[in-house]
Write an enzyme that holds these catalytic residues in place. Structure first.
Site, mmCIF file in Angstrom:
data_model
loop_
_atom_site.group_PDB
_atom_site.id
_atom_site.type_symbol
_atom_site.label_atom_id
_atom_site.label_comp_id
_atom_site.label_asym_id
_atom_site.label_seq_id
_atom_site.Cartn_x
_atom_site.Cartn_y
_atom_site.Cartn_z
ATOM 1 N N ASN A 150 0.904 -1.160 0.000
ATOM 2 C CA ASN A 150 0.000 0.000 0.000
ATOM 3 C C ASN A 150 0.942 1.207 0.000
ATOM 4 O O ASN A 150 1.612 1.486 0.997
ATOM 5 C CB ASN A 150 -0.847 -0.046 1.265
ATOM 6 N N ASN B 48 -6.344 10.803 -0.186
ATOM 7 C CA ASN B 48 -6.509 9.688 -1.109
ATOM 8 C C ASN B 48 -5.975 10.049 -2.485
ATOM 9 O O ASN B 48 -5.783 11.232 -2.805
ATOM 10 C CB ASN B 48 -7.984 9.307 -1.222
ATOM 11 N N CYS C 85 -5.313 6.298 7.921
ATOM 12 C CA CYS C 85 -4.744 5.257 7.063
ATOM 13 C C CYS C 85 -3.781 4.442 7.916
ATOM 14 O O CYS C 85 -2.748 4.963 8.361
ATOM 15 C CB CYS C 85 -4.028 5.884 5.871
ATOM 16 N N GLY C 86 -4.118 3.177 8.153
ATOM 17 C CA GLY C 86 -3.307 2.353 9.051
ATOM 18 C C GLY C 86 -1.935 2.029 8.500
ATOM 19 O O GLY C 86 -0.928 2.078 9.226
ATOM 20 N N HIS D 283 -15.881 1.055 7.136
ATOM 21 C CA HIS D 283 -15.596 -0.167 6.390
ATOM 22 C C HIS D 283 -16.843 -1.039 6.329
ATOM 23 O O HIS D 283 -17.569 -1.172 7.319
ATOM 24 C CB HIS D 283 -14.464 -0.955 7.058
ATOM 25 N N GLU E 81 -10.744 0.734 -1.761
ATOM 26 C CA GLU E 81 -10.719 1.897 -0.885
ATOM 27 C C GLU E 81 -11.374 3.090 -1.570
ATOM 28 O O GLU E 81 -11.075 3.385 -2.732
ATOM 29 C CB GLU E 81 -9.276 2.254 -0.514
ATOM 30 N N CYS F 151 -4.767 -2.536 2.940
ATOM 31 C CA CYS F 151 -5.431 -1.441 3.655
ATOM 32 C C CYS F 151 -5.331 -1.742 5.138
ATOM 33 O O CYS F 151 -5.886 -2.738 5.616
ATOM 34 C CB CYS F 151 -6.888 -1.322 3.217
ATOM 35 N N GLY F 152 -4.619 -0.906 5.880
ATOM 36 C CA GLY F 152 -4.390 -1.169 7.296
ATOM 37 C C GLY F 152 -5.651 -1.104 8.123
ATOM 38 O O GLY F 152 -5.945 -2.008 8.914
ATOM 39 N N THR F 153 -6.431 -0.023 7.968
ATOM 40 C CA THR F 153 -7.686 0.057 8.723
ATOM 41 C C THR F 153 -8.644 -1.027 8.259
ATOM 42 O O THR F 153 -9.440 -1.543 9.051
ATOM 43 C CB THR F 153 -8.334 1.444 8.580
ATOM 44 N N GLY F 154 -8.575 -1.396 6.967
ATOM 45 C CA GLY F 154 -9.413 -2.481 6.475
ATOM 46 C C GLY F 154 -9.055 -3.807 7.115
ATOM 47 O O GLY F 154 -9.940 -4.597 7.475
#
Length: 276
Positions: free
Chosen positions: A13, A74, A83-84, A155, A209, A218-221
């Site tokens: 990412n 983004n 954004c993780g 999410h 995203e 995707c970290g938060t994902g």
């Protein structure tokens, strides 16, 4: 005018980093400029832009809690709360450049995130999750129920049926276009994760995203998927889950203190000057 940039990624990412410590280089950072930087053919290329700026220059309300603010955009130029993977790449740069020492508190639009560096592994405390009910997501003529998990950004987590795969030729397709989602549930758009189970405490996903399209990670994902899976499993808190993304593997733990810890690699791969 030329200016410094860096390029980094967390499980592929990838991001353009813009050091702008005192807020004197990049002004308001327009959406058009962000799109130009993220263009993979005419620009540097990335899933988003991370401006590295001191909180005193951009978000003085956080100045007593964190020296640095992650101004994340983004790839389409839209502003994002969190954004993780980005915050781990952000801290990798700060530590490598001698601008901070671990653990590092980082101010974001989703609050303060504390990030710890241990060799190649970087762990971000993403705070408490919010489980907000269910919704629906559609791709083509298929519709699935989704679990709404908020990790500072929204999410929609979709579990595929046994036997379904994440193959681009399968039910979720290539994800080149945004999956259709419940606009009432997600008025500002949503990140959509499609999930298959790989084993006990082990899942894999593909993600679309908002503002960036399908990404390699995707970290938060990954955090949202782990929380939804652990809830469905009835798993004990502090149980680590392996979360495979197209770009690698992340480890996510939902702790007994109701914090979600995201761990994985983050690296800086290039630096230079640009005039975009």
């Amino acid at each position: 005018m030329t200016y410094e940039f860096l390029k980094g990624h967390g499980t592929e990412n990838d991001f353009v980093l813009l050091p702008d410590h005192d807020g004197t280089v990049h002004g308001d950072l327009s959406a058009e400029r962000v799109r130009a930087l993220c263009d993979r053919r005419a620009g540097i290329g990335g899933d988003g832009v991370l401006r590295v700026i001191r909180t005193a220059a951009y978000a003085p309300q956080w100045v007593d809690q964190a020296e640095w603010f992650m101004d994340y955009r983004n790839a389409d130029g839209s502003v994002s709360e969190m954004c993780g993977n980005g915050v781990r790449v952000f801290v990798r740069h700060l530590v490598d450049a001698g601008l901070a020492t671990s653990p590092v508190p980082v101010a974001t639009r989703a609050g303060i995130k504390v990030v710890t560096v241990e060799g190649d592994q970087i762990t971000a405390d993403m705070g408490p999750p919010r489980l907000l009910g269910s919704s629906e997501v559609s791709v083509g003529d298929r519709t699935w129920s989704a679990r709404h998990v908020d990790m500072g950004n929204p999410h929609a987590v979709v579990f595929l049926a046994p036997g379904e795969t994440l193959d681009p030729h399968g039910p979720v397709g290539p994800l080149l276009d945004p999956p259709v989602h419940d606009t009432a549930e997600y008025p500002h758009g949503v990140n959509v994760e499609f999930v298959v189970r790989e084993g006990e405490h082990h899942v894999a996903l593909r993600v679309h995203e908002r503002g960036s399209g399908e990404t390699r990670s995707c970290g938060t994902g990954a955090c949202a998927v782990m929380v939804a899976t652990a809830e469905a499993d009835g798993a004990a808190r502090d149980t680590p889950y392996a979360v495979d993304v197209p770009g690698g593997r992340l480890t996510v733990t939902w702790t007994s203190a109701d914090r979600v810890l995201l761990a994985g690699p983050a690296v800086i791969v290039a630096r230079g000057t640009a005039s975009l």
